[in-house]
Design a protein around this motif. Structure first.
Motif, PDB file in Angstrom:
ATOM      1  N   PHE A   1     -34.144 -15.987  18.502  1.00 21.53           N
ATOM      2  CA  PHE A   1     -35.438 -16.660  18.374  1.00 21.53           C
ATOM      3  C   PHE A   1     -36.311 -16.512  19.618  1.00 21.53           C
ATOM      4  CE2 PHE A   1     -33.416 -18.703  14.716  1.00 21.53           C
ATOM      5  CZ  PHE A   1     -34.434 -18.531  13.788  1.00 21.53           C
ATOM      6  N   ALA A   2     -35.782 -15.893  20.678  1.00 21.26           N
ATOM      7  CA  ALA A   2     -36.584 -15.563  21.854  1.00 21.26           C
ATOM      8  C   ALA A   2     -37.120 -14.130  21.767  1.00 21.26           C
ATOM      9  CB  ALA A   2     -35.742 -15.728  23.118  1.00 21.26           C
TER      10      ALA A   2
ATOM     11  N   PRO B   1     -38.501 -10.451  12.506  1.00 20.75           N
ATOM     12  CA  PRO B   1     -39.513 -10.488  11.431  1.00 20.75           C
ATOM     13  C   PRO B   1     -40.421 -11.714  11.536  1.00 20.75           C
ATOM     14  CG  PRO B   1     -37.316 -10.131  10.543  1.00 20.75           C
ATOM     15  CD  PRO B   1     -37.139 -10.465  11.990  1.00 20.75           C
ATOM     16  N   ASP B   2     -41.553 -11.634  10.869  1.00 17.02           N
ATOM     17  CA  ASP B   2     -42.495 -12.758  10.809  1.00 17.02           C
ATOM     18  C   ASP B   2     -42.151 -13.674   9.642  1.00 17.02           C
ATOM     19  OD1 ASP B   2     -44.068 -11.954  12.967  1.00 17.02           O
ATOM     20  OD2 ASP B   2     -45.376 -10.732  11.720  1.00 17.02           O
ATOM     21  N   GLY B   3     -42.728 -14.866   9.655  1.00 12.11           N
ATOM     22  CA  GLY B   3     -42.621 -15.803   8.537  1.00 12.11           C
ATOM     23  C   GLY B   3     -41.192 -16.180   8.203  1.00 12.11           C
ATOM     24  N   MET B   4     -40.962 -16.533   6.962  1.00 12.06           N
ATOM     25  CA  MET B   4     -39.632 -16.978   6.526  1.00 12.06           C
ATOM     26  C   MET B   4     -38.590 -15.867   6.593  1.00 12.06           C
ATOM     27  SD  MET B   4     -39.667 -20.183   6.172  1.00 12.06           S
ATOM     28  CE  MET B   4     -38.035 -20.401   5.487  1.00 12.06           C
ATOM     29  N   ALA B   5     -39.031 -14.604   6.662  1.00 11.32           N
ATOM     30  CA  ALA B   5     -38.085 -13.480   6.754  1.00 11.32           C
ATOM     31  C   ALA B   5     -37.201 -13.591   7.999  1.00 11.32           C
ATOM     32  CB  ALA B   5     -38.840 -12.150   6.748  1.00 11.32           C
ATOM     33  N   GLN B   6     -37.704 -14.204   9.069  1.00 11.76           N
ATOM     34  CA  GLN B   6     -36.900 -14.334  10.284  1.00 11.76           C
ATOM     35  C   GLN B   6     -35.728 -15.289  10.115  1.00 11.76           C
ATOM     36  OE1 GLN B   6     -39.068 -16.654  13.563  1.00 11.76           O
ATOM     37  NE2 GLN B   6     -40.627 -16.403  11.955  1.00 11.76           N
ATOM     38  N   PHE B   7     -35.749 -16.108   9.085  1.00 13.25           N
ATOM     39  CA  PHE B   7     -34.664 -17.055   8.842  1.00 13.25           C
ATOM     40  C   PHE B   7     -33.626 -16.524   7.852  1.00 13.25           C
ATOM     41  CE2 PHE B   7     -38.321 -19.579  10.188  1.00 13.25           C
ATOM     42  CZ  PHE B   7     -37.771 -20.269  11.256  1.00 13.25           C
ATOM     43  N   GLU B   8     -33.882 -15.363   7.241  1.00  3.65           N
ATOM     44  CA  GLU B   8     -32.976 -14.815   6.234  1.00  3.65           C
ATOM     45  C   GLU B   8     -31.597 -14.472   6.802  1.00  3.65           C
ATOM     46  OE1 GLU B   8     -35.056 -11.618   4.325  1.00  3.65           O
ATOM     47  OE2 GLU B   8     -36.498 -12.993   3.405  1.00  3.65           O
ATOM     48  N   SER B   9     -31.527 -14.137   8.101  1.00  3.40           N
ATOM     49  CA  SER B   9     -30.248 -13.745   8.692  1.00  3.40           C
ATOM     50  C   SER B   9     -29.518 -14.910   9.368  1.00  3.40           C
ATOM     51  CB  SER B   9     -30.455 -12.610   9.697  1.00  3.40           C
ATOM     52  OG  SER B   9     -31.252 -13.060  10.778  1.00  3.40           O
ATOM     53  N   VAL B  10     -30.080 -16.107   9.293  1.00  4.41           N
ATOM     54  CA  VAL B  10     -29.441 -17.286   9.900  1.00  4.41           C
ATOM     55  C   VAL B  10     -29.306 -18.379   8.850  1.00  4.41           C
ATOM     56  CG1 VAL B  10     -30.375 -16.755  12.191  1.00  4.41           C
ATOM     57  CG2 VAL B  10     -31.622 -18.322  10.727  1.00  4.41           C
ATOM     58  N   GLY B  11     -28.311 -19.228   8.999  1.00  2.00           N
ATOM     59  CA  GLY B  11     -28.149 -20.343   8.071  1.00  2.00           C
ATOM     60  C   GLY B  11     -29.130 -21.457   8.383  1.00  2.00           C
ATOM     61  N   TYR B  12     -29.750 -22.002   7.341  1.00  2.00           N
ATOM     62  CA  TYR B  12     -30.671 -23.122   7.534  1.00  2.00           C
ATOM     63  C   TYR B  12     -30.867 -23.846   6.208  1.00  2.00           C
ATOM     64  CZ  TYR B  12     -34.481 -20.874   5.015  1.00  2.00           C
ATOM     65  OH  TYR B  12     -35.244 -20.313   4.030  1.00  2.00           O
ATOM     66  N   THR B  13     -31.412 -25.060   6.319  1.00  2.00           N
ATOM     67  CA  THR B  13     -31.891 -25.781   5.142  1.00  2.00           C
ATOM     68  C   THR B  13     -33.297 -26.271   5.473  1.00  2.00           C
ATOM     69  OG1 THR B  13     -30.928 -27.859   5.919  1.00  2.00           O
ATOM     70  CG2 THR B  13     -29.609 -26.566   4.381  1.00  2.00           C
ATOM     71  N   PRO B  14     -34.181 -26.327   4.484  1.00  2.00           N
ATOM     72  CA  PRO B  14     -35.525 -26.843   4.750  1.00  2.00           C
ATOM     73  C   PRO B  14     -35.466 -28.353   5.019  1.00  2.00           C
ATOM     74  CG  PRO B  14     -35.410 -25.772   2.582  1.00  2.00           C
ATOM     75  CD  PRO B  14     -34.023 -25.847   3.123  1.00  2.00           C
ATOM     76  N   GLY B  15     -36.200 -28.789   6.016  1.00  2.00           N
ATOM     77  CA  GLY B  15     -36.257 -30.214   6.327  1.00  2.00           C
ATOM     78  C   GLY B  15     -36.829 -31.011   5.174  1.00  2.00           C
TER      79      GLY B  15
ATOM     80  N   GLY C   1     -43.887 -23.946   6.078  1.00  2.00           N
ATOM     81  CA  GLY C   1     -45.190 -23.702   5.464  1.00  2.00           C
ATOM     82  C   GLY C   1     -45.569 -22.237   5.446  1.00  2.00           C
ATOM     83  N   ASP C   2     -46.864 -21.994   5.229  1.00  2.62           N
ATOM     84  CA  ASP C   2     -47.377 -20.633   5.094  1.00  2.62           C
ATOM     85  C   ASP C   2     -47.249 -19.809   6.367  1.00  2.62           C
ATOM     86  OD1 ASP C   2     -48.055 -21.174   2.476  1.00  2.62           O
ATOM     87  OD2 ASP C   2     -50.133 -21.718   2.969  1.00  2.62           O
ATOM     88  N   ASP C   3     -47.226 -20.469   7.513  1.00  2.83           N
ATOM     89  CA  ASP C   3     -47.139 -19.781   8.805  1.00  2.83           C
ATOM     90  C   ASP C   3     -45.804 -20.121   9.478  1.00  2.83           C
ATOM     91  OD1 ASP C   3     -48.087 -18.129  10.826  1.00  2.83           O
ATOM     92  OD2 ASP C   3     -49.220 -19.715  11.828  1.00  2.83           O
ATOM     93  N   ALA C   4     -44.715 -20.107   8.695  1.00  2.00           N
ATOM     94  CA  ALA C   4     -43.390 -20.490   9.198  1.00  2.00           C
ATOM     95  C   ALA C   4     -42.996 -19.629  10.400  1.00  2.00           C
ATOM     96  CB  ALA C   4     -42.355 -20.350   8.091  1.00  2.00           C
TER      97      ALA C   4
END
Length: 191
Positions: free
Chosen positions: A107-108, A113-127, A50-53
């Protein structure tokens, strides 16, 4: 005791993994922290979409009930993750594999980075149900809808109803014990 001639289960101690140089004390209660460190836990990354990912390494997680399917996680009221879960009304729990220590450390680290930017360097898929990031390479994950927030001192206990689950291909778990990372393979068994 096994039957005569049976092969005994080989016991292997947990293997201590290297400790991060950026380790810092998190609690003003060192004696309590030392005692609680004697309880081995799995390592998870909580995520909310969401908006506050946001994502956060956590080991205060537990299964609560199979019927209905409920889990809990505990998050400091001062943590960014607290507001993210409340705002999203949902969260995911990613169970880390033995080779994901760096992901746990990432992640500790509050400097990411804040928000979705913190996931840009890791692999993921949205639930599929919550939109919370489900991390690539984990042992397993659960997506949860937030059902209740319980006061727990300086933390909140988030009770979530499990809405989807999944298993990854990894076979060995990342564990935190005695102030450091360890891994457990699928062969370890108690006598």
């Amino acid at each position: 005791m096994g039957s005569p001639g049976a092969n005994p289960v080989e016991r292997r101690p947990l293997q201590r993994l290297s400790k991060s140089k950026t380790h810092r004390a998190l609690s003003p209660q060192p004696a309590l922290r030392q005692v609680m460190g004697q309880f081995a836990t799995g390592v998870t990354v909580l995520t909310a979409g969401g908006d506050d990912a946001h994502g956060m390494t956590a080991n205060a997680f537990s299964s609560v009930s199979l019927d209905p399917p409920l889990v809990l996680c505990c998050v400091s009221k001062a943590a960014r993750m607290h507001a993210s879960i409340v705002t999203a009304g949902s969260f995911a729990v990613n169970f880390l594999a033995a080779d994901q220590q760096r992901l746990s450390e990432y992640f500790a680290d509050w400097r990411r980075p804040d928000g979705m930017a913190q996931f840009e360097s890791v692999g993921y898929t949205p639930g599929a149900k919550t939109g919370a990031p489900l991390l690539t390479g984990v042992l397993a994950w659960v997506e949860c809808e937030l059902t209740q927030v319980i006061e727990g001192g300086d933390h909140s206990i988030f009770l979530g109803r499990v809405v989807t689950t999944g298993r990854g291909t990894a076979e060995h778990a990342l564990v935190f014990y005695g102030g450091g990372y360890h891994h457990v393979d699928g062969e370890a068994r108690a006598a």
